[in-house]
Design a protein around this motif. Structure first.
Motif, mmCIF file in Angstrom:
data_model
loop_
_atom_site.group_PDB
_atom_site.id
_atom_site.type_symbol
_atom_site.label_atom_id
_atom_site.label_comp_id
_atom_site.label_asym_id
_atom_site.label_seq_id
_atom_site.Cartn_x
_atom_site.Cartn_y
_atom_site.Cartn_z
ATOM 1 N N PRO A 122 1.060 -1.207 -0.129
ATOM 2 C CA PRO A 122 -0.111 0.181 -0.368
ATOM 3 C C PRO A 122 1.055 1.166 0.187
ATOM 4 C CG PRO A 122 -0.071 -0.644 2.081
ATOM 5 C CD PRO A 122 0.913 -2.059 1.377
ATOM 6 N N ASP A 127 -8.796 -6.382 3.802
ATOM 7 C CA ASP A 127 -8.459 -5.148 3.068
ATOM 8 C C ASP A 127 -8.401 -5.214 1.669
ATOM 9 O OD1 ASP A 127 -5.608 -5.777 2.116
ATOM 10 O OD2 ASP A 127 -4.431 -5.472 3.896
ATOM 11 N N CYS A 128 -8.400 -4.110 0.652
ATOM 12 C CA CYS A 128 -8.038 -3.972 -0.605
ATOM 13 C C CYS A 128 -7.027 -4.619 -1.018
ATOM 14 C CB CYS A 128 -8.901 -2.624 -0.881
ATOM 15 S SG CYS A 128 -10.625 -2.545 -0.421
ATOM 16 N N GLN A 129 -5.729 -4.840 -0.611
ATOM 17 C CA GLN A 129 -4.613 -4.943 -1.377
ATOM 18 C C GLN A 129 -5.036 -6.694 -1.821
ATOM 19 O OE1 GLN A 129 -3.423 -1.534 -0.770
ATOM 20 N NE2 GLN A 129 -2.201 -3.626 -1.464
ATOM 21 N N LYS A 166 0.385 -13.321 3.233
ATOM 22 C CA LYS A 166 -0.296 -11.739 2.693
ATOM 23 C C LYS A 166 0.913 -11.143 2.218
ATOM 24 C CE LYS A 166 -1.989 -7.704 3.596
ATOM 25 N NZ LYS A 166 -2.950 -6.804 2.822
ATOM 26 N N THR A 172 -13.940 -8.304 7.621
ATOM 27 C CA THR A 172 -14.254 -7.441 6.130
ATOM 28 C C THR A 172 -15.142 -5.815 6.567
ATOM 29 O OG1 THR A 172 -13.349 -6.300 4.092
ATOM 30 C CG2 THR A 172 -15.199 -7.798 4.807
ATOM 31 N N HIS A 202 -15.460 -3.545 4.162
ATOM 32 C CA HIS A 202 -15.600 -2.988 2.424
ATOM 33 C C HIS A 202 -17.220 -3.560 2.349
ATOM 34 C CE1 HIS A 202 -11.958 -0.632 2.376
ATOM 35 N NE2 HIS A 202 -10.865 -1.830 3.158
ATOM 36 N N ASP A 237 -6.860 0.106 -1.271
ATOM 37 C CA ASP A 237 -6.805 0.716 -0.449
ATOM 38 C C ASP A 237 -6.735 2.457 -0.305
ATOM 39 O OD1 ASP A 237 -6.879 -1.322 1.221
ATOM 40 O OD2 ASP A 237 -4.814 -1.046 2.065
#
Length: 629
Positions: A460, A501-503, A514, A576, A578, A612
């Motif tokens: 990120p 997350d958005c990664q 990760k 999450t 999101h 992100d």
């Protein structure tokens, strides 16, 4: 008068825009509710947001047992991430979870329920029992709604003995099988002895080709292919294999099968043929394809593309080392109709030969609402004409998406198999302009370039996707501008959205990791070997499928068990915050799942930037087609 002219021009411009950006017809999906029994007495539940849902949609989640009426589990409608942890469950009875959408304060029809049968053990996967024949192993998978119920079924390629095109030897008959997610066996298609088994031969497309709300299955067939009802195609007495196991003669067909029954719907001649006559000589083959024993000639790829911006077309290709031939087909009225052909040997296509990869990608690179075919180092426009060729040559890996969000449009990260000053290259997807490249280092007499490459947003600290390759002296990781940001090279096989997350996470063989960008190392999130699962395709080390087929926007991974008795679908239980519509309603991502089984499997990419620091994705311009019996 002037105002009338202006008004008329405005109406015409609106009409043209509507025609240019017609809505794509795509499958209607249900909510894909999935519930995972976690260690202890809790259950993690997630479900889909659709690409056509209004922004203000919310949900009520219910649990029903066989001894009680449904109980609403949330106090207020769920407006955020479509997940819920249900605690203190009685597992001695059957439990069912379903959702009801809430729009403008009113509940809508309840979804199909996900069922956990009584006394279900805690496990992070769903099991699909298989009817694997002796000597076969589950391999690549595609998904489609075969019965029109709004949920996905699985089409599985079962592999016995396969051979690369460069290898002599007899192979087993390639098999395709279909299963519902509850394990119900639907059919088996035996492609027969006249279709050679191997990663470069058997490409199968699963998609709703005629817009009737149910997916079909399309692939190359031959004399002796048996459909899912036991009916044979062609002459069953013919064996076109030579003493080395290659199939260099005989008729070649293209067949569309009914997705629910496996029955043949229509069969036509595969285009192009090897040569004009049915039994060519070695000299004829070599003249046209570059060798006479079937290596370069029998390199097949396939895909689905919306060439008119509204309806899907079937793409079938032959050759990429030398001559490249691409045919687009439309499936209408239960018949295949040739839309166009592209042949790299035509005078207007000079520079397009030898540019293909062991994979391809499909998306709208020029923003006209219609798809292009990113065929390795070249791209073919929606009309079958060459859009551009970089002339950088053949490679093994290809990634297309909004890899650099600070530039307009999409980008392509590609690698070149041979030693080159562009062993890895990053280009503008619309124009082919090389934005940056990295030279490979010549090693040995053959001068091989890198064999793998990956583009994922895993750090990120840097905008866009990070890019890296394996081998040929190109080490470390590069940002979307080509700057080296790490001396460490992570694994180079696949990616997956798994945590909160958005990664992206790194998917390699049987593990999901990760990327710890601060310490330049992996943090293990999942190892499916703990659950007796194996990856596919040798050193390619890929899952049977990675796709967003259940639950929220994050992806599932499907693996075979070591004894080939079942498939196991792993879905994340990491919370999450999101909420996105299902990736399967993003046209580029959905088509990525259709071609994922082709050649050397590559991970899917969305058409929009994920990270992100992303903006909210625009709603997809799609029209959902429902199945009517």
């Amino acid at each position: 008068m002037f105002k009338t002219i202006i008004a008329s021009c405005f109406i015409i411009s609106l009409f043209c825009a509507t025609q240019l950006f017609a809505q794509r017809e795509m499958e209607t999906l249900g909510r894909g509710v999935v519930a995972v029994h976690m260690p202890g007495d809790s259950v993690f539940v997630s479900w889909r947001v659709l690409g056509t849902d209004p922004d203000n949609i919310s949900f009520n989640l219910y649990r029903r047992t066989n001894h009680s009426d449904p109980v609403k589990l949330n106090q207020n409608p769920i407006t955020g991430a479509t997940i819920f942890t249900d605690k203190k469950i009685d597992f001695t009875v059957e439990n069912q979870w379903f959702v009801k959408p809430v729009i403008n304060g009113k509940e809508k029809t309840e979804s199909v329920a996900f069922i956990l049968h009584q006394n279900t053990e805690a496990k992070p996967y769903l099991s699909i029992p298989l009817k694997t024949l002796s000597g076969y192993t589950p391999n690549d998978i595609s998904v489609g709604d075969l019965d029109g119920d709004g949920e996905y079924e699985i089409v599985l390629h079962q592999v016995g003995i396969g051979k690369d095109n460069s290898q002599a030897g007899i192979t087993t008959d390639p098999l395709l099988e279909a299963y519902k997610l509850d394990g119900t066996f639907l059919w088996r298609i035996n492609l027969g002895k006249n279709i050679r088994e191997g990663a470069h031969y058997t490409q199968f497309m699963v998609y709703d080709l005629d817009g009737d709300g149910r997916a079909e299955v399309a692939c190359k067939t031959a004399d002796g292919t048996m459909d899912g009802t036991g009916k044979f195609i062609g002459d069953t007495t013919k064996d076109w294999r030579n003493k080395n196991g290659y199939i260099l003669a005989g008729p070649e067909f293209l067949t569309v099968f009914d997705g629910l029954t496996g029955a043949e719907i229509t069969t036509t001649q595969f285009n192009p043929p090897r040569v004009p006559n049915l039994e060519p000589s070695t000299e004829e083959l070599k003249k046209i394809w570059g060798d006479g024993y079937g290596n370069r000639m029998d390199r097949f790829l396939a895909a689905i593309a919306y060439l008119d911006g509204k309806h899907p077309s079937l793409i079938m290709t032959r050759g990429y080392y030398t001559r490249t031939f691409i045919t687009a087909w439309d499936f209408k009225g239960k018949n295949l109709h040739k839309r166009w052909v592209f042949d790299s040997v035509e005078p207007e296509n000079k520079g397009y030969s030898g540019q293909g990869n062991h994979n391809l990608s499909i998306t709208d690179v020029d923003n006209d609402g219609k798809d292009e075919i990113i065929f390795g180092a070249m791209t073919i426009d929606d009309n079958g004409k060459g859009l551009y060729t970089t002339r950088l040559g053949h490679g093994d890996a290809l990634h297309v998406g909004d890899l650099d969000p600070d530039r307009p449009g999409l980008e392509v990260f590609d690698i070149q198999e041979k030693f080159s000053d562009a062993g890895a290259s990053f280009r503008d997807a619309k124009t082919g302009e090389i934005l940056w490249k990295k030279a490979s280092v010549k090693a040995g007499e053959d001068g091989e370039g890198p064999g793998r490459g990956l583009a994922l947003n895993i750090d990120p600290r840097y905008r866009g996707s990070e890019c890296w390759v394996a081998g040929a002296g190109i080490t470390g990781m590069f940002d979307a501008k080509g700057n080296k940001i790490s001396s460490i090279t992570p694994s180079v096989n696949f990616g997956v959205f798994w945590d909160g997350d958005c990664q992206s996470e790194i998917l390699n063989a049987t593990t999901i990791d990760k990327w710890d960008y601060e310490n330049a190392k992996n943090i293990r999130l999942l190892n499916v070997r703990m659950y007796n699962c194996l990856s596919n395709n040798g050193t390619k080390s890929t899952p049977a499928l990675s796709a967003d087929i259940l639950g929220d926007w994050r992806e599932e991974v499907i693996y075979r068990t070591a004894d080939a008795s079942e498939l196991r679908i792993f879905t994340t239980t990491i919370p999450t915050t999101h909420r996105f519509y299902t990736f399967m309603h993003d046209p580029q991502y959905r088509l990525s799942i259709a071609w994922q089984n082709v050649g050397y499997n590559q991970p899917p990419h969305t058409s929009f930037y994920m990270g992100d620091d992303m903006n909210k994705p625009a709603k997809p311009n799609i029209k959902l087609i429902e199945y009517h019996k």
